[in-house]
Design an enzyme around this catalytic site. Structure first.
Site: not given
Length: 233
Positions: A14, A12, A160, A155
Site C-alpha cells: 500500500e 502486496d 489482500d 485495501h
C-alpha cells in the site's frame, strides 16, 4: 520419488499515491509464503513510516493516515527482513508492475539492487488471458471463484495477499502440484491385493423358457408387422 517442492511469495504493497516518480512512498508491505501453491502460514507484514504526508484520497482507499504511521520503521530499516523473506523465489502480485515499480524506487533509496523482473509473476496478466474482456480486479476474481472477500472493506495488504493466494491457486488450475499423484499412490497402497487366491468357479445357469412362455412370445410376434426376430429363425 517425492515431488519437487517449489517456494513462491505472494506480495502486496500500500502506498501514499500512484506514482513513486513524483514522491509517493510505500507505507505497508505484506507477503505470504507458498509451498507448491499452498500457504505455509509464514508471512511478512510491516507498516512503514513513509516520511511524508498521506493524502486523503489514499487514506480513503487503505485506511492509513500520517498519524497512524508516525513512529513506524523507515523502509530502509525493514528492507533486510523483507529481502530475507523473499529470498530468490518468484514474487507474485496482482498488477505486479505497480508494486515492483514502487519497490524499485524504495530499494534505490536504500542503495539496494531491485528485484529482477524475471522473478515477477503478475496475476492480473494471468487473469486477462484466462478471462479476456471481463473484470479482473482482485474482488472480481474472488467473486468468480467463490472466495469469501467480505472482510475486504479497504485495501489492506495482509488481507489482500491472503485472498490473492487463493486466487492464484485457482488461476494455476485449482490443484496442488503432486496432489493427484500422491492421492493415486495412497489409494493404490490401500487397495486390496489378492495373491495366490483360489480361482473362482462359476456354475452356468442357462435360462430355458417354458412352453407357455414360448407360446406367449409367438402370439406377441404375430401382432407385429414383419418383426425382425423372424429373420433370425
Amino acid at each position: 520419488m517425492q515431488p519437487r517442492t517449489e517456494r513462491s511469495i505472494i506480495l502486496d504493497t500500500e502506498t501514499t499515491g500512484l506514482d513513486p516518480a513524483t514522491g509517493d512512498r510505500v507505507l505497508e508491505v505484506a507477503a505470504v509464503e507458498l509451498m507448491n501453491l499452498v500457504p505455509t502460514g509464514r508471512s511478512f507484514h510491516v507498516l512503514i513510516d513513509p516520511e511524508r504526508d498521506v493524502p486523503e484520497e489514499a487514506s480513503r482507499i487503505h485506511g492509513f493516515t500520517r498519524e497512524m504511521l508516525l513512529g513506524k520503521p523507515k523502509f530502509a530499516e525493514i528492507l533486510p527482513g523483507l529481502l530475507a523473506f523473499l529470498a530468490e523465489d518468484p514474487v507474485i502480485a496482482h498488477n505486479a508492475v505497480f508494486d515492483f515499480n514502487f519497490l524499485d524506487h524504495e530499494f534505490k533509496r536504500a542503495g539496494q539492487a531491485p528485484i529482477p523482473r524475471t522473478r515477477m509473476v503478475d496475476t492480473l496478466v494471468m487473469a486477462k488471458k484466462r478471462f479476456p474482456g471481463l473484470p479482473n480486479s482482485l474482488d472480481a476474481l474472488c467473486r468468480r471463484y467463490g472466495i469469501d472477500n467480505s472482510m475486504r472493506t479497504s485495501h489492506n495488504a495482509l488481507l489482500d495477499v491472503q485472498l490473492l493466494a487463493q486466487v492464484y491457486l485457482e488461476l494455476m488450475g485449482g490443484k496442488q502440484p503432486g496432489l493427484e499423484l500422491a492421492g493415486n499412490r495412497a489409494a493404490a497402497s490401500h487397495a486390496p491385493v489378492l495373491l495366490d487366491a483360489a480361482p473362482v468357479v462359476r456354475t452356468p445357469r442357462p435360462i430355458t423358457p417354458s412352453a407357455d412362455e414360448l407360446d406367449a412370445h409367438a402370439a406377441f410376434l404375430g401382432k407385429l408387422k414383419e418383426p425382425i426376430w423372424r429373420a433370425l429363425d
